[in-house]
Design an enzyme around this catalytic site. Sequence first.
Site, mmCIF file in Angstrom:
data_model
loop_
_atom_site.group_PDB
_atom_site.id
_atom_site.type_symbol
_atom_site.label_atom_id
_atom_site.label_comp_id
_atom_site.label_asym_id
_atom_site.label_seq_id
_atom_site.Cartn_x
_atom_site.Cartn_y
_atom_site.Cartn_z
ATOM 1 N N GLY A 185 67.469 -3.654 17.823
ATOM 2 C CA GLY A 185 68.936 -4.266 17.807
ATOM 3 C C GLY A 185 69.068 -5.545 17.622
ATOM 4 O O GLY A 185 70.126 -6.087 17.401
ATOM 5 N N ARG A 240 55.668 0.469 18.837
ATOM 6 C CA ARG A 240 55.526 0.620 20.376
ATOM 7 C C ARG A 240 55.870 2.417 20.640
ATOM 8 O O ARG A 240 56.060 2.937 19.632
ATOM 9 C CB ARG A 240 57.013 0.008 20.909
ATOM 10 C CG ARG A 240 58.315 0.233 20.783
ATOM 11 C CD ARG A 240 58.900 -0.430 19.452
ATOM 12 N NE ARG A 240 58.541 -1.897 19.432
ATOM 13 C CZ ARG A 240 59.389 -2.790 19.955
ATOM 14 N NH1 ARG A 240 60.122 -2.516 20.965
ATOM 15 N NH2 ARG A 240 59.057 -4.020 19.638
ATOM 16 N N ASP A 300 59.867 1.690 25.044
ATOM 17 C CA ASP A 300 60.353 1.085 24.025
ATOM 18 C C ASP A 300 59.691 -0.307 23.923
ATOM 19 O O ASP A 300 59.697 -1.186 23.190
ATOM 20 C CB ASP A 300 61.805 1.006 23.629
ATOM 21 C CG ASP A 300 62.540 0.450 24.765
ATOM 22 O OD1 ASP A 300 62.448 0.755 26.016
ATOM 23 O OD2 ASP A 300 63.264 -0.374 24.463
#
Length: 522
Positions: free
Chosen positions: A104, A201, A271
């Site tokens: 993001g 990840r 994450d």
Amino acid sequence: MTLKLNIKDKFNKELPADPILENSRRQVSEACFSFVTPKIPSNPSLIHVSPEMLNNLGLTKEDSETKDFLNLVTGAEIFPNTKPYAMCYAGHQFGNWAGQLGDGRAINLAEIEHKNKHWALQLKGAGETPYSRSADGLAVLRSSIREYLCSEAMFHLGVPTTRALSLSLSGDQVLRDVMYNGNPDYEKGAIVARVSPSFLRFGSYQIFPSRGDVDTLKTLVDFTINTHYSHLGKPSKAVYIAFMKEVATRSLDMVIHWQRVGFVHGVMNTDNMSILGLTIDYGPYGWLEGYDHGWTPNTTDNTHKRYSYGSQMQITHWNLFQLANAIYPLVEDAEPFETILNDFPKEAETAYRDMMRSKLGLKVEIESDGELIEELEKVLHTSETDMTIFFRNLANLKTSEYQEWWSIISNAFYKPNEINGDIKDSWKHWFSNYGKRLAKEQSTDQERKLEMNSINPKYVLRNYMAQLAIDDADKGDYKLIEEFFNLLKKPYDEQPTSEKWFSKRPEWARNKVGCSMLSCSS
């Protein structure tokens, strides 16, 4: 650009891309990434550069002083023949499935090879991506300083970690609500250029089976093995299991190092777990001041303390369960995964005990060491005791003079006047047992001290130190960033001129935002 970089992009050439090129918030399916262009900063300026990472990428100090370098590490200009992108992934956040997350506020610029090492170069805070949800994709100076200093400090502590190349100002103002209490304010925008062999990840693998997309899952797992785990052999069911086992081993090694130096990640969502077993995503992390298994730096986690210091090994285990569930469709046999996961707690217990023994300077393995460690952890909790100072000073204890323990460790106590009565008796008892235990070692006091001082750091990035650097940087003074950057390159050395940083947290920092209370706001 005049910079010479050996670009060897693999991720965005060998894996499926999002076919939609517009930068709009959306669900992205059957793709590992989306192409995206960084936001051009209004007035970028460079604050600090890591000389080691410059060298690792094949760049020089002279390169870092050029306009081209500044443009590269702030996203103002795209390096020729590269296609920046944001990665698609999902994850569990605080134990709850969150669905699609993705980069993001991170944009991968390119992959670089130099001296047979492969590095991915990524900007954090360079603008929105399809995965930004309701956020702006930017970062502020406060959190960027913390990530820049800590990732490099962790490397020199010997902790597996992603690293940082540079810290820059964007010249823009960014609106943030630091404590999520309805009081947003504008802060200086900043960008960290961070570097790692890979930013994959656990969540990168979780997203595809959650959507029933086993084909893309297989493509990504095969790519990961071929690129980062090629020593395991060509992808197959047996190699998928070996891959899972090695990820578990690397993850355990990472978290044991965290426990050794007193680092608390603060937000161990799936994450935020690197597939390479590297410390990744330095958000609301913190360093133990007083030794406390229940401490977490993350205000969001303050009630349940899911990610507290004492829970980090168990959370690693929980996260590995989620990764195993994600990879399972490639094997369709639960037993080998169950074996890996069932073995983990015992392996973690052994690794933790060995780590604590090393902190105590114990080389000869004795069965009763577990009891000695357990007793120490109990007595450390009886009064606020600085973890770093206690273990560092413990190396000064002479085997035949264990009765002199008070003079050795007294300055580690935040409230020395509390060390009386039952608490003092507990300490006396532990040191009596420790002294007898040391007598069974074959090394001299000096040899033990050297060994302990190579394991127990003298200098770590204490929370208040980072905040001091942030406060000065907000005023345009970057001297503390430089001082801490150099100090933390040699965390195990005495460095007599820096002795003032080997001290307990000052009282003014006990309840100050940024020192004891941190959020995910960045």
